[in-house]
Each structure stands twice: as C-alpha cells, then as structure tokens.
Write a protein that holds these residues in place. Structure first.
Motif, PDB file in Angstrom:
ATOM      1  N   THR A 146       0.864  -1.181   0.000  1.00 32.65           N
ATOM      2  CA  THR A 146       0.000   0.000   0.000  1.00 32.65           C
ATOM      3  C   THR A 146       0.902   1.234   0.000  1.00 32.65           C
ATOM      4  O   THR A 146       2.120   1.113   0.058  1.00 32.65           O
ATOM      5  CB  THR A 146      -0.915   0.035   1.243  1.00 32.65           C
ATOM      6  OG1 THR A 146      -0.112   0.194   2.406  1.00 32.65           O
ATOM      7  CG2 THR A 146      -1.753  -1.234   1.355  1.00 32.65           C
ATOM      8  N   GLN A 147       0.297   2.407  -0.001  1.00 35.12           N
ATOM      9  CA  GLN A 147       1.095   3.635   0.024  1.00 35.12           C
ATOM     10  C   GLN A 147       1.885   3.774   1.320  1.00 35.12           C
ATOM     11  O   GLN A 147       2.981   4.309   1.325  1.00 35.12           O
ATOM     12  CB  GLN A 147       0.200   4.857  -0.173  1.00 35.12           C
ATOM     13  CG  GLN A 147      -0.335   4.989  -1.571  1.00 35.12           C
ATOM     14  CD  GLN A 147      -1.193   6.239  -1.740  1.00 35.12           C
ATOM     15  OE1 GLN A 147      -1.540   6.915  -0.782  1.00 35.12           O
ATOM     16  NE2 GLN A 147      -1.531   6.539  -2.990  1.00 35.12           N
ATOM     17  N   SER A 148       1.314   3.255   2.414  1.00 35.16           N
ATOM     18  CA  SER A 148       1.988   3.445   3.704  1.00 35.16           C
ATOM     19  C   SER A 148       2.430   2.152   4.376  1.00 35.16           C
ATOM     20  O   SER A 148       2.822   2.164   5.540  1.00 35.16           O
ATOM     21  CB  SER A 148       1.061   4.215   4.648  1.00 35.16           C
ATOM     22  OG  SER A 148      -0.119   3.466   4.853  1.00 35.16           O
ATOM     23  N   GLY A 149       2.368   1.031   3.699  1.00 35.41           N
ATOM     24  CA  GLY A 149       2.784  -0.237   4.315  1.00 35.41           C
ATOM     25  C   GLY A 149       2.309  -1.439   3.515  1.00 35.41           C
ATOM     26  O   GLY A 149       2.535  -1.525   2.316  1.00 35.41           O
ATOM     27  N   TRP A 150       1.619  -2.354   4.218  1.00 38.86           N
ATOM     28  CA  TRP A 150       1.185  -3.613   3.610  1.00 38.86           C
ATOM     29  C   TRP A 150      -0.266  -3.918   3.938  1.00 38.86           C
ATOM     30  O   TRP A 150      -0.788  -3.508   4.968  1.00 38.86           O
ATOM     31  CB  TRP A 150       2.060  -4.767   4.104  1.00 38.86           C
ATOM     32  CG  TRP A 150       3.455  -4.696   3.614  1.00 38.86           C
ATOM     33  CD1 TRP A 150       4.504  -4.039   4.205  1.00 38.86           C
ATOM     34  CD2 TRP A 150       3.960  -5.244   2.411  1.00 38.86           C
ATOM     35  NE1 TRP A 150       5.630  -4.169   3.442  1.00 38.86           N
ATOM     36  CE2 TRP A 150       5.330  -4.910   2.332  1.00 38.86           C
ATOM     37  CE3 TRP A 150       3.401  -6.003   1.384  1.00 38.86           C
ATOM     38  CZ2 TRP A 150       6.131  -5.310   1.269  1.00 38.86           C
ATOM     39  CZ3 TRP A 150       4.213  -6.396   0.331  1.00 38.86           C
ATOM     40  CH2 TRP A 150       5.551  -6.048   0.285  1.00 38.86           C
TER      41      TRP A 150
ATOM     42  N   GLN B 269      -7.961  -6.381   2.832  1.00 37.98           N
ATOM     43  CA  GLN B 269      -7.726  -5.561   4.013  1.00 37.98           C
ATOM     44  C   GLN B 269      -6.466  -4.726   3.789  1.00 37.98           C
ATOM     45  O   GLN B 269      -5.369  -5.244   3.799  1.00 37.98           O
ATOM     46  CB  GLN B 269      -7.558  -6.474   5.241  1.00 37.98           C
ATOM     47  CG  GLN B 269      -7.544  -5.764   6.547  1.00 37.98           C
ATOM     48  CD  GLN B 269      -8.906  -5.209   6.920  1.00 37.98           C
ATOM     49  OE1 GLN B 269      -9.917  -5.884   6.814  1.00 37.98           O
ATOM     50  NE2 GLN B 269      -8.930  -3.975   7.335  1.00 37.98           N
ATOM     51  N   SER B 270      -6.652  -3.437   3.582  1.00 35.51           N
ATOM     52  CA  SER B 270      -5.498  -2.566   3.328  1.00 35.51           C
ATOM     53  C   SER B 270      -5.065  -1.793   4.570  1.00 35.51           C
ATOM     54  O   SER B 270      -4.017  -1.167   4.570  1.00 35.51           O
ATOM     55  CB  SER B 270      -5.809  -1.592   2.189  1.00 35.51           C
ATOM     56  OG  SER B 270      -6.936  -0.823   2.515  1.00 35.51           O
ATOM     57  N   ILE B 271      -5.891  -1.841   5.622  1.00 39.00           N
ATOM     58  CA  ILE B 271      -5.525  -1.176   6.881  1.00 39.00           C
ATOM     59  C   ILE B 271      -5.652  -2.172   8.030  1.00 39.00           C
ATOM     60  O   ILE B 271      -6.345  -3.184   7.916  1.00 39.00           O
ATOM     61  CB  ILE B 271      -6.411   0.060   7.158  1.00 39.00           C
ATOM     62  CG1 ILE B 271      -7.881  -0.341   7.233  1.00 39.00           C
ATOM     63  CG2 ILE B 271      -6.187   1.141   6.107  1.00 39.00           C
ATOM     64  CD1 ILE B 271      -8.808   0.769   7.710  1.00 39.00           C
ATOM     65  N   ILE B 272      -5.012  -1.836   9.138  1.00 37.36           N
ATOM     66  CA  ILE B 272      -5.093  -2.697  10.321  1.00 37.36           C
ATOM     67  C   ILE B 272      -6.502  -2.559  10.904  1.00 37.36           C
ATOM     68  O   ILE B 272      -6.934  -1.446  11.199  1.00 37.36           O
ATOM     69  CB  ILE B 272      -4.038  -2.303  11.367  1.00 37.36           C
ATOM     70  CG1 ILE B 272      -2.629  -2.379  10.778  1.00 37.36           C
ATOM     71  CG2 ILE B 272      -4.149  -3.200  12.602  1.00 37.36           C
ATOM     72  CD1 ILE B 272      -1.536  -1.846  11.690  1.00 37.36           C
ATOM     73  N   PRO B 273      -7.210  -3.671  11.064  1.00 36.05           N
ATOM     74  CA  PRO B 273      -8.566  -3.578  11.608  1.00 36.05           C
ATOM     75  C   PRO B 273      -8.561  -3.270  13.113  1.00 36.05           C
ATOM     76  O   PRO B 273      -7.547  -3.464  13.777  1.00 36.05           O
ATOM     77  CB  PRO B 273      -9.146  -4.972  11.339  1.00 36.05           C
ATOM     78  CG  PRO B 273      -7.970  -5.869  11.224  1.00 36.05           C
ATOM     79  CD  PRO B 273      -6.828  -5.023  10.716  1.00 36.05           C
ATOM     80  N   VAL B 274      -9.649  -2.798  13.619  1.00 39.00           N
ATOM     81  CA  VAL B 274      -9.962  -2.531  15.035  1.00 39.00           C
ATOM     82  C   VAL B 274      -9.119  -1.463  15.730  1.00 39.00           C
ATOM     83  O   VAL B 274      -9.246  -1.285  16.925  1.00 39.00           O
ATOM     84  CB  VAL B 274     -10.001  -3.798  15.923  1.00 39.00           C
ATOM     85  CG1 VAL B 274     -10.924  -4.833  15.376  1.00 39.00           C
ATOM     86  CG2 VAL B 274      -8.638  -4.373  16.196  1.00 39.00           C
ATOM     87  N   ILE B 275      -8.265  -0.764  15.017  1.00 42.89           N
ATOM     88  CA  ILE B 275      -7.548   0.332  15.666  1.00 42.89           C
ATOM     89  C   ILE B 275      -8.148   1.640  15.174  1.00 42.89           C
ATOM     90  O   ILE B 275      -8.744   1.700  14.105  1.00 42.89           O
ATOM     91  CB  ILE B 275      -6.020   0.284  15.419  1.00 42.89           C
ATOM     92  CG1 ILE B 275      -5.688   0.438  13.940  1.00 42.89           C
ATOM     93  CG2 ILE B 275      -5.429  -1.007  15.973  1.00 42.89           C
ATOM     94  CD1 ILE B 275      -4.219   0.661  13.664  1.00 42.89           C
TER      95      ILE B 275
ATOM     96  N   THR C 153      -6.149   4.894  10.687  1.00 40.64           N
ATOM     97  CA  THR C 153      -6.285   4.189   9.407  1.00 40.64           C
ATOM     98  C   THR C 153      -4.895   4.044   8.802  1.00 40.64           C
ATOM     99  O   THR C 153      -4.492   4.823   7.941  1.00 40.64           O
ATOM    100  CB  THR C 153      -7.216   4.939   8.440  1.00 40.64           C
ATOM    101  OG1 THR C 153      -6.749   6.271   8.316  1.00 40.64           O
ATOM    102  CG2 THR C 153      -8.641   4.928   8.923  1.00 40.64           C
ATOM    103  N   LYS C 154      -4.165   3.061   9.303  1.00 43.48           N
ATOM    104  CA  LYS C 154      -2.823   2.824   8.764  1.00 43.48           C
ATOM    105  C   LYS C 154      -2.663   1.362   8.387  1.00 43.48           C
ATOM    106  O   LYS C 154      -3.327   0.482   8.927  1.00 43.48           O
ATOM    107  CB  LYS C 154      -1.743   3.275   9.748  1.00 43.48           C
ATOM    108  CG  LYS C 154      -1.688   2.539  11.054  1.00 43.48           C
ATOM    109  CD  LYS C 154      -0.586   3.137  11.928  1.00 43.48           C
ATOM    110  CE  LYS C 154      -0.225   2.214  13.074  1.00 43.48           C
ATOM    111  NZ  LYS C 154       0.897   2.700  13.831  1.00 43.48           N
ATOM    112  N   SER C 155      -1.775   1.158   7.448  1.00 38.67           N
ATOM    113  CA  SER C 155      -1.514  -0.192   6.943  1.00 38.67           C
ATOM    114  C   SER C 155      -0.596  -0.942   7.894  1.00 38.67           C
ATOM    115  O   SER C 155      -0.018  -0.379   8.820  1.00 38.67           O
ATOM    116  CB  SER C 155      -0.873  -0.113   5.560  1.00 38.67           C
ATOM    117  OG  SER C 155      -1.755   0.489   4.647  1.00 38.67           O
TER     118      SER C 155
END
Length: 115
Positions: A48-52, A66-72, A75-77
């Motif tokens: 992704t633009q900011s990670g995985w 899933q492009s972002i970490i769920p439940v946090i 909105t970051k990868s």
C-alpha cells in the motif's frame, strides 16, 4: 466330484474374482477423488502507500481485501508484509473453523502486530 459341480465351482470363482477386481478399481477411484486437491483459501500480501495489506481468495475470487489494520482507531496499513500475512493466516483459520473472521485487538497483540 462330478463335472457339473466342477463347472459351478469354476463359475463361482470366476464371478468372485471379477467382483474383487471391480471393487479394488472402485476403491482406487474413490481414494483418488478423496485425495484430489480441494479448493482452499489463499492469502496474498500487497503493498500500500503506507505499508502492507492482504487479500484472501477462494476459487480465485477475492473474498477479503484488508489494506488497513482492523480494530484500531488510526487508518494505517500493516508495518510489514509479515504482519499482514500473520493476520491473514488468523482470518483464514477462523473461516476454516466457521467462526467470524473478525480480528480483535487481543488477536493483534497475541500476533505481536505493531500498530
């Protein structure tokens, strides 16, 4: 033993040998079918633009992306490809056990996912 009795015994032996051969063939076919490759879930990571992130597909169709970490709250990868794939593996295990594929903060902590 008379000739008629011998012919009957030979016919029975021939009949049973044919059945045994057919049963063996049927069992081999059933064994092959049972061992044939089953369609399974497949996880893949993507940049992704900011990670995985990760995708989970079934029969070559993406069922979860899933492009972002769920439940946090952010909105970051995922920080690493390994983190994304560990989470994908957890989700696949939940799907295989017919449970909700929802990921909790506790799951992320147990997997040692950086968030």
């Amino acid at each position: 033993m008379n000739k008629a009795m011998m012919i009957t015994n030979n016919n029975k032996q021939f009949f049973w040998s044919k059945i045994q051969k057919n049963l063996v063939f049927i069992l081999l076919v059933l064994l092959f079918v049972a061992c044939a490759k089953k369609e399974t879930l497949k996880a893949e990571s993507f940049k992704t633009q900011s990670g995985w992130g990760y995708t989970i597909s079934y029969k070559n169709k993406i069922v979860i992306k899933q492009s972002i970490i769920p439940v946090i709250s952010d909105t970051k990868s995922f920080a690493s490809e390994d983190d994304a794939l560990k989470t994908a593996d957890l989700v696949m295990q939940k799907l295989k056990h017919n449970t909700s594929p929802t990921v909790t903060k506790k799951d992320l902590i147990l997997l040692k996912i950086k968030f």
